[in-house]
Design a protein around this motif. Structure first.
Motif, mmCIF file in Angstrom:
data_model
loop_
_atom_site.group_PDB
_atom_site.id
_atom_site.type_symbol
_atom_site.label_atom_id
_atom_site.label_comp_id
_atom_site.label_asym_id
_atom_site.label_seq_id
_atom_site.Cartn_x
_atom_site.Cartn_y
_atom_site.Cartn_z
ATOM 1 N N LEU A 132 0.829 -1.202 0.000
ATOM 2 C CA LEU A 132 0.000 0.000 0.000
ATOM 3 C C LEU A 132 0.867 1.258 0.000
ATOM 4 N N MET A 133 1.933 1.256 0.799
ATOM 5 C CA MET A 133 2.823 2.409 0.880
ATOM 6 C C MET A 133 3.588 2.637 -0.412
ATOM 7 N N THR A 134 4.040 1.546 -1.051
ATOM 8 C CA THR A 134 4.770 1.718 -2.303
ATOM 9 C C THR A 134 3.851 2.218 -3.416
ATOM 10 N N ASN A 135 2.624 1.728 -3.447
ATOM 11 C CA ASN A 135 1.660 2.239 -4.432
ATOM 12 C C ASN A 135 1.377 3.718 -4.186
ATOM 13 N N TYR A 136 1.225 4.061 -2.909
ATOM 14 C CA TYR A 136 0.988 5.455 -2.542
ATOM 15 C C TYR A 136 2.166 6.336 -2.991
ATOM 16 N N GLY A 137 3.383 5.862 -2.732
ATOM 17 C CA GLY A 137 4.561 6.619 -3.129
ATOM 18 C C GLY A 137 4.651 6.797 -4.628
ATOM 19 N N TYR A 138 4.313 5.755 -5.357
ATOM 20 C CA TYR A 138 4.385 5.837 -6.813
ATOM 21 C C TYR A 138 3.398 6.869 -7.356
ATOM 22 N N LYS A 162 13.483 2.492 -11.312
ATOM 23 C CA LYS A 162 13.419 1.229 -12.041
ATOM 24 C C LYS A 162 12.443 0.260 -11.389
ATOM 25 N N ILE A 163 12.469 0.192 -10.057
ATOM 26 C CA ILE A 163 11.616 -0.778 -9.360
ATOM 27 C C ILE A 163 10.150 -0.398 -9.441
ATOM 28 N N LEU A 164 9.863 0.868 -9.177
ATOM 29 C CA LEU A 164 8.471 1.292 -9.063
ATOM 30 C C LEU A 164 7.870 1.790 -10.372
ATOM 31 N N CYS A 165 8.701 2.194 -11.294
ATOM 32 C CA CYS A 165 8.192 2.889 -12.487
ATOM 33 C C CYS A 165 8.460 2.111 -13.771
ATOM 34 N N ASN A 166 8.158 0.810 -13.743
ATOM 35 C CA ASN A 166 8.227 -0.017 -14.946
ATOM 36 C C ASN A 166 9.590 0.061 -15.622
ATOM 37 N N ASN A 167 10.632 -0.122 -14.802
ATOM 38 C CA ASN A 167 12.014 -0.128 -15.289
ATOM 39 C C ASN A 167 12.410 1.191 -15.957
ATOM 40 N N PHE A 168 11.900 2.291 -15.436
ATOM 41 C CA PHE A 168 12.220 3.622 -15.945
ATOM 42 C C PHE A 168 13.728 3.842 -15.894
#
Length: 365
Positions: A132-138, A162-168
């Motif tokens: 939930l926190m990682t989704n919130y941060g994203y 990279k981890i949260l933003c589809n390997n940005f």
């Protein structure tokens, strides 16, 4: 160039982000640029202050800022060539600043500095709350920046994007400097004295550092310089294990830290999640060798020059081998350490930042 920098990370805080931003501001002004800084109260570098509260849950040294009408008015009428937001967060309502700058055709960029994904994982053990926190941060910190195409600045080994933003994998890489005059070379170290300097926090893996020191406590001393959220627990752990020859020094002003680096025979690090790790570079600048764990960021930075000082943090024998290598090659390692640090300077790093600003400005024309 007239530049507005909005940062929650300013002196007297002592984080790596603070060090980077403070030196950028110093050299931008030294180069003749007009720099207006918004930040928390009681921060001497900030020309203009924002209402802020301590971040009690993670780090009391850090303050969470909130925007003000003065900030919005300044952006509208200040005639800035660049607005730089350091570590945007939901409380700053960064998206409104983005939209305002885009509407006014003001160049804007944002920089991310902390691997929050790994940071939060150490504090929040429940997998559902963590997700939930990682989704919130994203969706609050990263998604608006990427969707609005705001230029991103980040250290070379930053991993959240990279981890949260589809390997940005886009963005502008921030180079790093070191104040080699402040962290000067010294031959007057104390043999068999080990040092750790940094926050006393879960992500620094300091309970493992204590375990490793227990293997050598009869022959070495250890100074732990810093403070943090698990300081009390760490002291209790040392007492429980009946370990001797450890001193907890506490918080030391940044401009006095060099004395502790210079006094050490070696600097110990057991952290596995860093976006850079300034303390290791500061130690090297003082001529104090580093014994560092195997992780991506340190491997890229130090393995080529100091392969014998790397160890698996869970392998006692590798740690002891690295310490033995320091003992057997002290003079050579101290010279090599200083030589390595001299490749870096905040003057050059700030010039690189200005190049990024210029590139952003030109691309928006």
């Amino acid at each position: 160039m007239k530049i507005l920098i909005l940062s929650e990370y300013l002196h007297p805080q002592t984080s790596g982000i603070t060090i980077r931003i403070e030196y950028y501001i110093k050299y931008l002004r030294k180069f003749g640029h007009e720099v207006i800084v918004y930040g928390p109260k009681d921060c001497p570098t900030a020309n203009r202050t924002l209402f802020s509260i301590p971040c009690y849950f993670f780090n009391k040294d850090m303050r969470i800022c909130f925007p003000s009408l003065q900030l919005y008015r300044d952006i509208l009428f200040g005639n800035y060539q660049m607005v730089h937001i350091v570590g945007p967060n939901i409380f700053l309502f960064t998206i409104f600043i983005y939209l305002l700058c885009l509407l006014m055709k003001i160049n804007i960029c944002t920089s991310y500095h902390t691997n929050a994904y790994e940071f939060v994982r150490l504090y929040i053990k429940n997998p559902y709350v963590f997700q939930l926190m990682t989704n919130y941060g994203y969706y609050t910190n990263y998604y608006p920046t990427i969707r609005l195409k705001i230029p991103i600045l980040h250290p070379e080994n930053y991993t959240d994007l990279k981890i949260l933003c589809n390997n940005f994998n886009k963005g502008n890489v921030l180079s790093t400097g070191i104040d080699t005059q402040l962290f000067s070379f010294s031959k007057n170290f104390l043999r068999n004295k080990l040092i750790y300097i940094g926050r006393i926090a879960p992500e620094k893996n300091l309970f493992r550092l204590i375990d490793l020191f227990s293997l050598i406590q009869s022959d070495y001393t250890l100074d732990i310089v810093g403070f943090g959220s698990v300081e009390t627990q760490l002291k209790d752990y040392v007492r429980k294990k009946n370990i001797e020859h450890i001193r907890f020094i506490g918080r030391i002003p940044y401009d006095q830290l060099y004395k502790y680096y210079q006094s050490g025979h070696a600097f110990l690090c057991t952290s596995l999640h860093e976006s850079y790790g300034f303390t290791l570079l500061e130690s090297l600048s003082c001529g104090t060798p580093i014994i560092y764990p195997k992780c991506e960021v340190f491997r890229k930075l130090y393995q080529k020059d100091f392969p014998q000082l790397e160890f698996d943090v869970d392998d006692d024998e590798q740690f002891l081998n690295a310490l033995t290598y320091v003992q057997e090659n002290t003079d050579e390692l101290r010279e090599l350490s200083r030589k390595y640090a001299e490749k870096y300077s905040w003057e050059k790093s700030t010039e690189d930042l200005l190049d990024i600003y210029q590139h952003i400005s030109l691309s928006n024309k």
